[in-house]
Write a protein that holds these residues in place. Structure first.
Motif, PDB file in Angstrom:
ATOM      1  N   SER A 155       0.837  -1.174  -0.161  1.00 51.11           N
ATOM      2  CA  SER A 155       0.144  -0.054  -0.099  1.00 51.11           C
ATOM      3  C   SER A 155       0.779   1.219   0.097  1.00 51.11           C
ATOM      4  N   ALA A 156       0.678   1.995  -0.898  1.00 52.12           N
ATOM      5  CA  ALA A 156       1.628   3.372  -1.208  1.00 52.12           C
ATOM      6  C   ALA A 156       1.019   4.067  -2.427  1.00 52.12           C
ATOM      7  N   THR A 157       1.581   5.211  -2.842  1.00 52.36           N
ATOM      8  CA  THR A 157       1.394   5.712  -4.091  1.00 52.36           C
ATOM      9  C   THR A 157       2.478   5.386  -4.882  1.00 52.36           C
ATOM     10  N   TYR A 158       2.076   5.003  -6.337  1.00 54.48           N
ATOM     11  CA  TYR A 158       3.116   4.593  -7.134  1.00 54.48           C
ATOM     12  C   TYR A 158       3.235   5.692  -8.362  1.00 54.48           C
ATOM     13  N   LEU A 159       4.317   6.127  -8.676  1.00 59.13           N
ATOM     14  CA  LEU A 159       4.775   7.247  -9.701  1.00 59.13           C
ATOM     15  C   LEU A 159       5.622   6.412 -10.702  1.00 59.13           C
ATOM     16  N   CYS A 160       5.155   6.985 -11.908  1.00 57.44           N
ATOM     17  CA  CYS A 160       5.904   6.874 -13.195  1.00 57.44           C
ATOM     18  C   CYS A 160       6.582   8.240 -13.436  1.00 57.44           C
ATOM     19  N   ALA A 161       7.856   8.039 -13.815  1.00 53.23           N
ATOM     20  CA  ALA A 161       8.131   9.322 -14.441  1.00 53.23           C
ATOM     21  C   ALA A 161       8.930   8.944 -15.803  1.00 53.23           C
ATOM     22  N   VAL A 162       9.152   9.821 -16.712  1.00 56.88           N
ATOM     23  CA  VAL A 162       9.853   9.649 -18.136  1.00 56.88           C
ATOM     24  C   VAL A 162      11.084  10.651 -18.200  1.00 56.88           C
ATOM     25  N   TYR A 163      12.269  10.165 -18.477  1.00 53.12           N
ATOM     26  CA  TYR A 163      13.303  11.193 -18.794  1.00 53.12           C
ATOM     27  C   TYR A 163      13.224  11.691 -20.461  1.00 53.12           C
ATOM     28  N   ASN A 164      13.153  12.902 -20.533  1.00 48.64           N
ATOM     29  CA  ASN A 164      13.236  13.708 -21.911  1.00 48.64           C
ATOM     30  C   ASN A 164      14.378  14.191 -21.984  1.00 48.64           C
ATOM     31  N   ALA A 165      14.739  14.647 -23.329  1.00 46.66           N
ATOM     32  CA  ALA A 165      15.724  15.335 -23.656  1.00 46.66           C
ATOM     33  C   ALA A 165      15.707  16.597 -22.898  1.00 46.66           C
ATOM     34  N   GLY A 166      16.764  17.275 -22.515  1.00 47.49           N
ATOM     35  CA  GLY A 166      16.799  18.671 -21.729  1.00 47.49           C
ATOM     36  C   GLY A 166      17.041  18.154 -20.060  1.00 47.49           C
ATOM     37  N   ASN A 167      17.295  17.154 -19.953  1.00 45.28           N
ATOM     38  CA  ASN A 167      17.569  16.623 -18.318  1.00 45.28           C
ATOM     39  C   ASN A 167      16.219  16.743 -17.465  1.00 45.28           C
ATOM     40  N   MET A 168      15.092  16.571 -18.354  1.00 42.71           N
ATOM     41  CA  MET A 168      13.764  16.624 -17.466  1.00 42.71           C
ATOM     42  C   MET A 168      13.246  15.307 -17.152  1.00 42.71           C
ATOM     43  N   LEU A 169      12.909  15.300 -16.052  1.00 40.81           N
ATOM     44  CA  LEU A 169      12.181  13.839 -15.565  1.00 40.81           C
ATOM     45  C   LEU A 169      10.548  14.447 -15.421  1.00 40.81           C
ATOM     46  N   THR A 170       9.794  13.979 -16.127  1.00 37.79           N
ATOM     47  CA  THR A 170       8.407  14.456 -16.006  1.00 37.79           C
ATOM     48  C   THR A 170       7.622  13.219 -15.319  1.00 37.79           C
ATOM     49  N   PHE A 171       6.630  13.696 -14.181  1.00 35.77           N
ATOM     50  CA  PHE A 171       6.148  12.631 -13.221  1.00 35.77           C
ATOM     51  C   PHE A 171       4.581  12.817 -13.715  1.00 35.77           C
ATOM     52  N   GLY A 172       4.066  11.398 -13.782  1.00 37.47           N
ATOM     53  CA  GLY A 172       2.706  11.158 -13.632  1.00 37.47           C
ATOM     54  C   GLY A 172       2.064  11.808 -12.318  1.00 37.47           C
ATOM     55  N   GLY A 173       0.751  11.627 -12.246  1.00 38.23           N
ATOM     56  CA  GLY A 173       0.036  12.077 -11.021  1.00 38.23           C
ATOM     57  C   GLY A 173       0.051  10.970  -9.986  1.00 38.23           C
ATOM     58  N   GLY A 174       0.291   9.784 -10.313  1.00 38.58           N
ATOM     59  CA  GLY A 174       0.448   8.870  -9.318  1.00 38.58           C
ATOM     60  C   GLY A 174      -0.801   7.868  -9.269  1.00 38.58           C
ATOM     61  N   THR A 175      -0.773   6.578  -8.827  1.00 34.41           N
ATOM     62  CA  THR A 175      -1.848   5.733  -8.379  1.00 34.41           C
ATOM     63  C   THR A 175      -1.678   5.247  -7.035  1.00 34.41           C
ATOM     64  N   ARG A 176      -2.819   5.541  -6.076  1.00 34.82           N
ATOM     65  CA  ARG A 176      -2.834   5.404  -4.794  1.00 34.82           C
ATOM     66  C   ARG A 176      -3.341   3.989  -4.590  1.00 34.82           C
ATOM     67  N   LEU A 177      -2.640   3.125  -4.125  1.00 36.36           N
ATOM     68  CA  LEU A 177      -2.861   1.669  -3.911  1.00 36.36           C
ATOM     69  C   LEU A 177      -2.910   1.324  -2.411  1.00 36.36           C
ATOM     70  N   MET A 178      -4.128   0.652  -2.263  1.00 35.76           N
ATOM     71  CA  MET A 178      -4.817   0.115  -1.057  1.00 35.76           C
ATOM     72  C   MET A 178      -4.718  -1.271  -0.975  1.00 35.76           C
ATOM     73  N   VAL A 179      -3.933  -2.205  -0.545  1.00 35.79           N
ATOM     74  CA  VAL A 179      -4.164  -3.581  -0.352  1.00 35.79           C
ATOM     75  C   VAL A 179      -4.776  -4.218   1.005  1.00 35.79           C
ATOM     76  N   LYS A 180      -6.107  -4.450   1.011  1.00 35.01           N
ATOM     77  CA  LYS A 180      -6.813  -4.756   2.031  1.00 35.01           C
ATOM     78  C   LYS A 180      -6.360  -6.106   2.725  1.00 35.01           C
ATOM     79  N   PRO A 181      -6.110  -6.393   4.234  1.00 34.24           N
ATOM     80  CA  PRO A 181      -5.792  -7.684   4.491  1.00 34.24           C
ATOM     81  C   PRO A 181      -7.076  -8.650   4.206  1.00 34.24           C
TER      82      PRO A 181
END
Lengths: 113, 111
Positions: free
Chosen positions: B85-111
């Motif tokens: 359980s956490a927020t998972y973020l993906c990020a892509v590396y573009n030209a110009g040394n920029m890392l662009t992030f997505g808004g994330g997926t908040r995951l909850m795993v219930k016991p």
């Protein structure tokens, strides 16, 4: 090996005050970065330093200045804080500026009233 | 300008399920793609890095794939656990040394 460390962890400022956020890494990385994270906006790059002695603007540089003090340390300065700068600030580092993993610090939560 | 989108924004699953998190990006000229995990009030922990020439990377129960031509990546989590359980973020590396992030997926795993 502490990785990337940031100080302070929390800070409250009044509008117009100035402060410097500190970042240090002990991984002998060449490149360092400052990001801000805001709800609904994700993480955005403020400034980066590809190597010691160089700094460049990122996506949202206005209102900030940076200093790459040496290979280990990269500071972010707010000269005149504004409520719009309320955010969580993350410092990161990587071996090289392109194509390798970035490692993040624990963040500084800044509130400007 | 690169834009990164993550779907869904939030996900709740029972423990033991296999799940897939999605990430899409608009500009396929990327150097690499990185998946992160963020726990509440904490920094980002790198999970997997996929170079633009690679199709997938695996680490334990995690498998990330990359289809650069279609602008998509998926993070597959096998046999999910409450500790995932956490927020998972993906990020892509573009030209110009920029890392662009997505808004994330908040995951909850219930016991």
């Amino acid at each position: 090996n502490a990785g990337v460390t940031q100080t302070p962890k929390f800070q409250v400022l009044k509008t117009g005050q100035s402060m410097t956020l500190q970042c240090a890494q002990d991984m002998n990385h060449n490149s360092m970065y400052w990001y801000r994270q805001d709800p609904g906006m994700g993480l955005r790059l403020i400034y980066y330093s590809a190597s010691e002695g160089t700094t460049d603007k990122g996506e949202v540089p206005n209102g900030y200045n940076v200093s790459r003090l040496n290979k280990r340390e990269f500071s972010l300065r707010l000269e005149s804080a504004a409520p719009s700068q309320t955010s969580v600030y993350f410092c990161a580092s990587s071996e090289a500026p392109v194509g390798v993993e970035q490692y993040f610090g624990p963040g500084t939560r800044l509130t400007v009233t | 300008k690169q834009e990164v989108t993550q779907i869904p924004a939030a996900l709740s699953v029972p423990e033991g399920e296999n799940l897939v998190l999605n990430c899409s990006f608009t500009d396929s000229a990327i150097y690499n793609l990185q998946w992160f995990r963020q726990d509440p009030g904490k920094g980002l922990t790198s999970l997997l890095l996929i170079q633009s020439s690679q199709r997938e990377q695996t680490s334990g129960r995690l498998n990330a794939s990359l289809d650069k031509s279609s602008g998509r990546s998926t993070l597959y989590i096998a046999a999910s656990q409450p500790g995932d359980s956490a927020t998972y973020l993906c990020a892509v590396y573009n030209a110009g040394n920029m890392l662009t992030f997505g808004g994330g997926t908040r995951l909850m795993v219930k016991p």
